[in-house]
Design a protein around this motif. Structure first.
Motif, PDB file in Angstrom:
ATOM      1  N   THR A  43       0.847  -1.186   0.000  1.00  0.00           N
ATOM      2  CA  THR A  43       0.000   0.000   0.000  1.00  0.00           C
ATOM      3  C   THR A  43       0.882   1.235   0.000  1.00  0.00           C
ATOM      4  OG1 THR A  43      -1.891   1.079   1.042  1.00  0.00           O
ATOM      5  CG2 THR A  43      -0.235   0.191   2.518  1.00  0.00           C
ATOM      6  N   ARG A  44       0.384   2.272  -0.621  1.00  0.00           N
ATOM      7  CA  ARG A  44       1.129   3.528  -0.684  1.00  0.00           C
ATOM      8  C   ARG A  44       0.386   4.555   0.155  1.00  0.00           C
ATOM      9  NH1 ARG A  44       4.243   6.196  -5.210  1.00  0.00           N
ATOM     10  NH2 ARG A  44       4.104   8.411  -4.838  1.00  0.00           N
ATOM     11  N   ILE A  45       1.106   5.209   1.038  1.00  0.00           N
ATOM     12  CA  ILE A  45       0.519   6.207   1.924  1.00  0.00           C
ATOM     13  C   ILE A  45       0.948   7.584   1.427  1.00  0.00           C
ATOM     14  CG2 ILE A  45       0.377   7.036   4.287  1.00  0.00           C
ATOM     15  CD1 ILE A  45       1.330   4.211   5.150  1.00  0.00           C
ATOM     16  N   ALA A  46      -0.004   8.346   0.948  1.00  0.00           N
ATOM     17  CA  ALA A  46       0.321   9.691   0.467  1.00  0.00           C
ATOM     18  C   ALA A  46       0.580  10.588   1.662  1.00  0.00           C
ATOM     19  CB  ALA A  46      -0.820  10.237  -0.371  1.00  0.00           C
ATOM     20  N   GLY A  47       1.642  11.347   1.586  1.00  0.00           N
ATOM     21  CA  GLY A  47       1.917  12.302   2.646  1.00  0.00           C
ATOM     22  C   GLY A  47       1.009  13.506   2.506  1.00  0.00           C
ATOM     23  N   ILE A  48       1.137  14.428   3.420  1.00  0.00           N
ATOM     24  CA  ILE A  48       0.301  15.616   3.361  1.00  0.00           C
ATOM     25  C   ILE A  48       0.792  16.558   2.268  1.00  0.00           C
ATOM     26  CG2 ILE A  48       1.627  16.929   5.041  1.00  0.00           C
ATOM     27  CD1 ILE A  48      -1.004  17.902   6.192  1.00  0.00           C
ATOM     28  N   GLY A  49       2.061  16.409   1.901  1.00  0.00           N
ATOM     29  CA  GLY A  49       2.651  17.256   0.865  1.00  0.00           C
ATOM     30  C   GLY A  49       2.935  16.459  -0.393  1.00  0.00           C
ATOM     31  N   GLN A  50       4.150  16.588  -0.902  1.00  0.00           N
ATOM     32  CA  GLN A  50       4.499  15.928  -2.158  1.00  0.00           C
ATOM     33  C   GLN A  50       5.034  14.518  -1.953  1.00  0.00           C
ATOM     34  OE1 GLN A  50       7.254  18.480  -4.204  1.00  0.00           O
ATOM     35  NE2 GLN A  50       5.851  20.209  -4.237  1.00  0.00           N
ATOM     36  N   ALA A  51       5.425  14.193  -0.754  1.00  0.00           N
ATOM     37  CA  ALA A  51       6.089  12.913  -0.511  1.00  0.00           C
ATOM     38  C   ALA A  51       5.076  11.817  -0.174  1.00  0.00           C
ATOM     39  CB  ALA A  51       7.096  13.074   0.623  1.00  0.00           C
ATOM     40  N   ALA A  52       5.565  10.588  -0.172  1.00  0.00           N
ATOM     41  CA  ALA A  52       4.708   9.442   0.141  1.00  0.00           C
ATOM     42  C   ALA A  52       5.546   8.374   0.829  1.00  0.00           C
ATOM     43  CB  ALA A  52       4.080   8.891  -1.129  1.00  0.00           C
ATOM     44  N   MET A  53       4.876   7.390   1.409  1.00  0.00           N
ATOM     45  CA  MET A  53       5.551   6.276   2.065  1.00  0.00           C
ATOM     46  C   MET A  53       4.969   4.982   1.525  1.00  0.00           C
ATOM     47  SD  MET A  53       5.337   7.770   5.971  1.00  0.00           S
ATOM     48  CE  MET A  53       3.871   8.757   5.713  1.00  0.00           C
ATOM     49  N   THR A  54       5.766   3.930   1.546  1.00  0.00           N
ATOM     50  CA  THR A  54       5.224   2.620   1.196  1.00  0.00           C
ATOM     51  C   THR A  54       5.094   1.787   2.458  1.00  0.00           C
ATOM     52  OG1 THR A  54       7.424   1.765   0.728  1.00  0.00           O
ATOM     53  CG2 THR A  54       6.171   2.605  -1.126  1.00  0.00           C
ATOM     54  N   SER A  55       4.118   0.905   2.427  1.00  0.00           N
ATOM     55  CA  SER A  55       3.885   0.046   3.575  1.00  0.00           C
ATOM     56  C   SER A  55       3.167  -1.204   3.070  1.00  0.00           C
ATOM     57  CB  SER A  55       3.044   0.774   4.625  1.00  0.00           C
ATOM     58  OG  SER A  55       2.894  -0.015   5.795  1.00  0.00           O
ATOM     59  N   VAL A  56       2.769  -2.032   3.985  1.00  0.00           N
ATOM     60  CA  VAL A  56       1.886  -3.153   3.647  1.00  0.00           C
ATOM     61  C   VAL A  56       0.645  -3.021   4.519  1.00  0.00           C
ATOM     62  CG1 VAL A  56       3.722  -4.725   2.909  1.00  0.00           C
ATOM     63  CG2 VAL A  56       3.018  -4.680   5.312  1.00  0.00           C
TER      64      VAL A  56
END
Lengths: 106, 146
Positions: A43-56
């Motif tokens: 799953t991809r977690i969109a950050g509040i700005g331009q960045a994002a994080m990946t997770s499961v």
């Protein structure tokens, strides 16, 4: 109308097929051995700005009737799967209620 | 020579590299997502820039007000506390600091926006701090601050 019979569901959620064993622990006390289908897809977690994080996103799909009590969100119930304890953070019942997908978090 | 805006961004990245919580996990942009399990991470990028003509003539001086975003990304059950720890470290490093060129004005924190994320294996949070500075260039040459 349910597509599967109770027998179909029982075999589908049997350890010989797709399911694994787990311990469902009620927040108010009491452990129950259940089986279910564990998944932890990307799953991809969109950050509040331009960045994002990946997770499961761990999920555990069970026969609703196997649960020791109706699963409730924010109840504090946990599930231990392969030695890892997860919190039940969301419950997604199927249309007919026969199956529940538990959304889990560490 | 790069745009002054780019020079400022690079200076901020260098300034933020090596903080106690984020270490070397600082980037000047963030096209690709932060990997699962990575520690607290910073991304530095331009949020916006406003320009205003300051003089008359064919090649006027331009007063530019730049807002940089410093985004904090944390995956942790204690993301609130960790984000505030990182914010404290960032503020201590950037507050009142001139990014690189002495002709560029001091950075001022103008906003902080925080958002929790419930999805995923571990709870997460992100926070964007808006940092403002200003500088002057010729309209024809945005690579040198005056």
């Amino acid at each position: 109308m349910a597509v599967e019979s109770a027998g179909d569901l029982a075999s589908f959620f049997g350890p010989a097929e797709f399911a694994v064993g787990a311990i469902y622990s009620l927040a108010r006390g009491g452990d129950t051995a259940i089986t279910g289908i564990f998944d932890a897809g990307y799953t991809r977690i969109a950050g509040i700005g331009q960045a994002a994080m990946t997770s499961v996103q761990p999920t555990f799909t069970v026969r609703t009737s196997d649960l020791p009590a109706p699963a409730r969100q924010d109840s504090g119930d946990t599930v231990r799967i392969s030695g890892v304890r997860y919190k039940v953070v969301e419950v997604q019942p199927s249309d007919d209620g026969a199956v529940s997908t538990l959304i889990l978090s560490r | 020579m790069s745009h002054v805006r780019q020079q400022i961004r690079a200076a901020v990245v260098a300034r933020l590299t090596g903080l106690a919580t984020t270490g070397t996990r600082v980037s000047a942009s963030r096209v690709h997502p932060v990997a699962r399990g990575a520690g607290p991470t910073l991304a530095v990028y331009t949020l916006d820039e406003e320009s205003e003509r300051m003089s008359i003539g064919a090649d006027p001086e331009m007063d530019r007000t730049l807002t940089l975003g410093v985004e904090v990304l944390v995956q942790s059950a204690e993301f609130d506390d960790q984000m505030d720890d990182v914010c404290a470290e960032v503020e201590a490093r950037l507050g009142g600091w001139r990014p690189g060129d002495p002709k560029v004005r001091e950075l001022v924190l103008v906003s902080t926006e925080i958002q929790p994320h419930g999805e995923g294996e571990v709870t997460a949070g992100s926070c964007v701090m808006g940092w403002q500075t200003s500088y002057v260039t010729l309209a024809s040459d945005p690579t040198i601050s005056l």
